[in-house]
Design a protein around this motif. Structure first.
Motif, PDB file in Angstrom:
ATOM      1  N   SER A  69       0.847  -1.188   0.000  1.00 34.39           N
ATOM      2  CA  SER A  69       0.000   0.000   0.000  1.00 34.39           C
ATOM      3  C   SER A  69       0.884   1.240   0.000  1.00 34.39           C
ATOM      4  CB  SER A  69      -0.903  -0.003   1.240  1.00 34.39           C
ATOM      5  OG  SER A  69      -1.778   1.095   1.211  1.00 34.39           O
ATOM      6  N   ILE A  70       0.548   2.163  -0.874  1.00 37.37           N
ATOM      7  CA  ILE A  70       1.289   3.417  -0.942  1.00 37.37           C
ATOM      8  C   ILE A  70       0.400   4.544  -0.430  1.00 37.37           C
ATOM      9  CG2 ILE A  70       2.768   2.646  -2.832  1.00 37.37           C
ATOM     10  CD1 ILE A  70       0.977   4.178  -4.745  1.00 37.37           C
ATOM     11  N   PRO A  71       0.984   5.602   0.065  1.00 40.64           N
ATOM     12  CA  PRO A  71       0.173   6.721   0.548  1.00 40.64           C
ATOM     13  C   PRO A  71      -0.686   7.312  -0.575  1.00 40.64           C
ATOM     14  CG  PRO A  71       2.441   6.948   1.306  1.00 40.64           C
ATOM     15  CD  PRO A  71       2.423   5.831   0.299  1.00 40.64           C
ATOM     16  N   ALA A  72      -1.910   7.630  -0.245  1.00 40.16           N
ATOM     17  CA  ALA A  72      -2.806   8.248  -1.226  1.00 40.16           C
ATOM     18  C   ALA A  72      -2.312   9.655  -1.542  1.00 40.16           C
ATOM     19  CB  ALA A  72      -4.228   8.305  -0.676  1.00 40.16           C
ATOM     20  N   GLY A  73      -2.550  10.082  -2.759  1.00 45.07           N
ATOM     21  CA  GLY A  73      -2.230  11.462  -3.117  1.00 45.07           C
ATOM     22  C   GLY A  73      -1.177  11.591  -4.189  1.00 45.07           C
ATOM     23  N   GLU A  74      -1.068  12.795  -4.674  1.00 44.07           N
ATOM     24  CA  GLU A  74      -0.167  13.105  -5.784  1.00 44.07           C
ATOM     25  C   GLU A  74       1.308  12.894  -5.446  1.00 44.07           C
ATOM     26  OE1 GLU A  74      -0.997  13.921  -9.035  1.00 44.07           O
ATOM     27  OE2 GLU A  74      -2.969  13.309  -8.302  1.00 44.07           O
ATOM     28  N   LYS A  75       1.685  13.061  -4.186  1.00 44.83           N
ATOM     29  CA  LYS A  75       3.097  12.897  -3.819  1.00 44.83           C
ATOM     30  C   LYS A  75       3.597  11.475  -4.055  1.00 44.83           C
ATOM     31  CE  LYS A  75       3.367  16.598  -0.441  1.00 44.83           C
ATOM     32  NZ  LYS A  75       3.653  16.993   0.942  1.00 44.83           N
ATOM     33  N   SER A  76       2.673  10.516  -4.093  1.00 45.27           N
ATOM     34  CA  SER A  76       3.076   9.125  -4.323  1.00 45.27           C
ATOM     35  C   SER A  76       3.344   8.829  -5.789  1.00 45.27           C
ATOM     36  CB  SER A  76       2.002   8.180  -3.793  1.00 45.27           C
ATOM     37  OG  SER A  76       1.978   8.241  -2.390  1.00 45.27           O
ATOM     38  N   LYS A  77       3.002   9.760  -6.653  1.00 43.27           N
ATOM     39  CA  LYS A  77       3.295   9.590  -8.083  1.00 43.27           C
ATOM     40  C   LYS A  77       4.702  10.116  -8.333  1.00 43.27           C
ATOM     41  CE  LYS A  77      -1.541  10.065  -9.275  1.00 43.27           C
ATOM     42  NZ  LYS A  77      -2.545  10.888  -9.959  1.00 43.27           N
ATOM     43  N   SER A  78       5.672   9.317  -7.871  1.00 43.18           N
ATOM     44  CA  SER A  78       7.056   9.772  -7.915  1.00 43.18           C
ATOM     45  C   SER A  78       7.988   8.616  -8.250  1.00 43.18           C
ATOM     46  CB  SER A  78       7.454  10.350  -6.550  1.00 43.18           C
ATOM     47  OG  SER A  78       7.474   9.314  -5.571  1.00 43.18           O
ATOM     48  N   PHE A  79       9.197   8.959  -8.644  1.00 43.65           N
ATOM     49  CA  PHE A  79      10.189   7.937  -8.943  1.00 43.65           C
ATOM     50  C   PHE A  79      10.568   7.151  -7.696  1.00 43.65           C
ATOM     51  CE2 PHE A  79      11.046  10.755 -12.626  1.00 43.65           C
ATOM     52  CZ  PHE A  79      10.755   9.835 -13.622  1.00 43.65           C
ATOM     53  N   SER A  80      10.607   7.798  -6.549  1.00 43.36           N
ATOM     54  CA  SER A  80      10.988   7.075  -5.335  1.00 43.36           C
ATOM     55  C   SER A  80       9.946   6.017  -4.966  1.00 43.36           C
ATOM     56  CB  SER A  80      11.212   8.035  -4.172  1.00 43.36           C
ATOM     57  OG  SER A  80      10.027   8.727  -3.840  1.00 43.36           O
ATOM     58  N   VAL A  81       8.664   6.323  -5.141  1.00 39.34           N
ATOM     59  CA  VAL A  81       7.624   5.330  -4.870  1.00 39.34           C
ATOM     60  C   VAL A  81       7.688   4.221  -5.921  1.00 39.34           C
ATOM     61  CG1 VAL A  81       5.132   4.932  -4.756  1.00 39.34           C
ATOM     62  CG2 VAL A  81       6.132   6.900  -3.590  1.00 39.34           C
ATOM     63  N   ALA A  82       7.944   4.569  -7.168  1.00 38.19           N
ATOM     64  CA  ALA A  82       8.100   3.557  -8.218  1.00 38.19           C
ATOM     65  C   ALA A  82       9.266   2.627  -7.885  1.00 38.19           C
ATOM     66  CB  ALA A  82       8.309   4.226  -9.570  1.00 38.19           C
ATOM     67  N   GLN A  83      10.354   3.191  -7.398  1.00 35.12           N
ATOM     68  CA  GLN A  83      11.515   2.386  -7.020  1.00 35.12           C
ATOM     69  C   GLN A  83      11.149   1.421  -5.897  1.00 35.12           C
ATOM     70  OE1 GLN A  83      14.850   4.664  -5.608  1.00 35.12           O
ATOM     71  NE2 GLN A  83      16.247   2.939  -5.744  1.00 35.12           N
ATOM     72  N   GLU A  84      10.392   1.888  -4.928  1.00 35.94           N
ATOM     73  CA  GLU A  84       9.942   1.016  -3.838  1.00 35.94           C
ATOM     74  C   GLU A  84       9.077  -0.126  -4.377  1.00 35.94           C
ATOM     75  OE1 GLU A  84       8.048   3.239  -0.671  1.00 35.94           O
ATOM     76  OE2 GLU A  84       9.578   4.791  -0.806  1.00 35.94           O
ATOM     77  N   LEU A  85       8.200   0.189  -5.332  1.00 35.01           N
ATOM     78  CA  LEU A  85       7.354  -0.850  -5.922  1.00 35.01           C
ATOM     79  C   LEU A  85       8.187  -1.869  -6.688  1.00 35.01           C
ATOM     80  CD1 LEU A  85       4.295   1.243  -7.135  1.00 35.01           C
ATOM     81  CD2 LEU A  85       4.363  -0.395  -5.241  1.00 35.01           C
ATOM     82  N   TYR A  86       9.172  -1.404  -7.448  1.00 34.26           N
ATOM     83  CA  TYR A  86      10.049  -2.328  -8.170  1.00 34.26           C
ATOM     84  C   TYR A  86      10.788  -3.244  -7.197  1.00 34.26           C
ATOM     85  CZ  TYR A  86       9.325   0.495 -12.386  1.00 34.26           C
ATOM     86  OH  TYR A  86       8.779   1.147 -13.453  1.00 34.26           O
ATOM     87  N   THR A  87      11.248  -2.692  -6.108  1.00 29.92           N
ATOM     88  CA  THR A  87      11.937  -3.493  -5.098  1.00 29.92           C
ATOM     89  C   THR A  87      10.999  -4.543  -4.514  1.00 29.92           C
ATOM     90  OG1 THR A  87      13.411  -1.654  -4.554  1.00 29.92           O
ATOM     91  CG2 THR A  87      13.176  -3.399  -2.889  1.00 29.92           C
ATOM     92  N   THR A  88       9.768  -4.157  -4.235  1.00 23.98           N
ATOM     93  CA  THR A  88       8.775  -5.090  -3.719  1.00 23.98           C
ATOM     94  C   THR A  88       8.512  -6.217  -4.713  1.00 23.98           C
ATOM     95  OG1 THR A  88       7.737  -3.350  -2.414  1.00 23.98           O
ATOM     96  CG2 THR A  88       6.412  -5.304  -2.842  1.00 23.98           C
ATOM     97  N   VAL A  89       8.407  -5.884  -5.995  1.00 28.08           N
ATOM     98  CA  VAL A  89       8.185  -6.893  -7.039  1.00 28.08           C
ATOM     99  C   VAL A  89       9.339  -7.881  -7.086  1.00 28.08           C
ATOM    100  CG1 VAL A  89       8.067  -7.203  -9.544  1.00 28.08           C
ATOM    101  CG2 VAL A  89       6.663  -5.456  -8.442  1.00 28.08           C
ATOM    102  N   ILE A  90      10.551  -7.369  -7.021  1.00 29.10           N
ATOM    103  CA  ILE A  90      11.734  -8.243  -7.057  1.00 29.10           C
ATOM    104  C   ILE A  90      11.769  -9.134  -5.830  1.00 29.10           C
ATOM    105  CG2 ILE A  90      14.258  -8.254  -6.934  1.00 29.10           C
ATOM    106  CD1 ILE A  90      14.116  -5.638  -8.683  1.00 29.10           C
ATOM    107  N   GLN A  91      11.512  -8.556  -4.655  1.00 30.41           N
ATOM    108  CA  GLN A  91      11.543  -9.340  -3.417  1.00 30.41           C
ATOM    109  C   GLN A  91      10.453 -10.417  -3.388  1.00 30.41           C
ATOM    110  OE1 GLN A  91      11.354  -6.192  -0.493  1.00 30.41           O
ATOM    111  NE2 GLN A  91      13.579  -6.027  -0.391  1.00 30.41           N
ATOM    112  N   ALA A  92       9.331 -10.133  -4.067  1.00 33.63           N
ATOM    113  CA  ALA A  92       8.240 -11.115  -4.122  1.00 33.63           C
ATOM    114  C   ALA A  92       8.500 -12.196  -5.166  1.00 33.63           C
ATOM    115  CB  ALA A  92       6.926 -10.405  -4.423  1.00 33.63           C
ATOM    116  N   GLY A  93       9.562 -12.040  -5.955  1.00 32.27           N
ATOM    117  CA  GLY A  93       9.905 -13.012  -6.964  1.00 32.27           C
ATOM    118  C   GLY A  93       9.004 -12.986  -8.182  1.00 32.27           C
ATOM    119  N   LEU A  94       8.475 -11.810  -8.476  1.00 34.29           N
ATOM    120  CA  LEU A  94       7.561 -11.693  -9.619  1.00 34.29           C
ATOM    121  C   LEU A  94       8.291 -11.308 -10.890  1.00 34.29           C
ATOM    122  CD1 LEU A  94       4.659  -9.862  -7.827  1.00 34.29           C
ATOM    123  CD2 LEU A  94       4.785 -12.235  -8.507  1.00 34.29           C
TER     124      LEU A  94
END
Length: 94
Positions: A69-94
Motif C-alpha cells: 500500500s502506498i500513501p494516497a495522493g499526488e506525492k506518491s506519483k514519484s520515482f521514489s515510490v516507483a523504485q519502492e514498488l520495483y523493489t517489492t516486485v523483485i523481493q516477491a519473486g515476480l
C-alpha cells in the motif's frame, strides 16, 4: 467488465474497469494465463475499503497474493515510490 486498450507502439496493454472488482477478480485471473503469485498494489484510501476482501478472495481461489500500500495522493506519483514498488516486485519473486 469494461476493457480500455492502451495501444502503444511496442507494449500496448489493457486496463480493466468494473464495479465490485474484488468480487470478480478471481474469475478474471483464473481465466487468464497469469502466475498464481500476485502483488496487489493499492493506495492507502482504497486499501482500507477493499484490500482485505480482495486478498481473501484471491487466497480462496488458490492465489498467493501480497499487498503493498502506498500513501494516497499526488506525492506518491514519484520515482521514489516507483523504485519502492520495483523493489517489492523483485523481493516477491515476480
Amino acid at each position: 467488465m469494461k476493457t480500455v486498450q492502451v495501444p502503444l507502439k511496442d507494449n500496448g496493454y489493457n486496463i480493466y474497469i468494473d464495479n465490485d472488482l474484488h468480487e470478480t477478480i478471481t474469475s478474471f485471473f483464473a481465466n487468464s494465463n497469469f502466475s498464481r503469485t500476485a502483488l496487489v498494489v493499492s493506495d492507502s484510501n482504497v486499501d482500507k475499503l477493499y484490500a482485505a476482501q480482495t486478498l481473501t478472495a484471491l487466497k480462496k481461489a488458490g492465489f498467493a497474493p501480497q499487498l503493498t500500500s502506498i500513501p494516497a495522493g499526488e506525492k506518491s506519483k514519484s520515482f521514489s515510490v516507483a523504485q519502492e514498488l520495483y523493489t517489492t516486485v523483485i523481493q516477491a519473486g515476480l
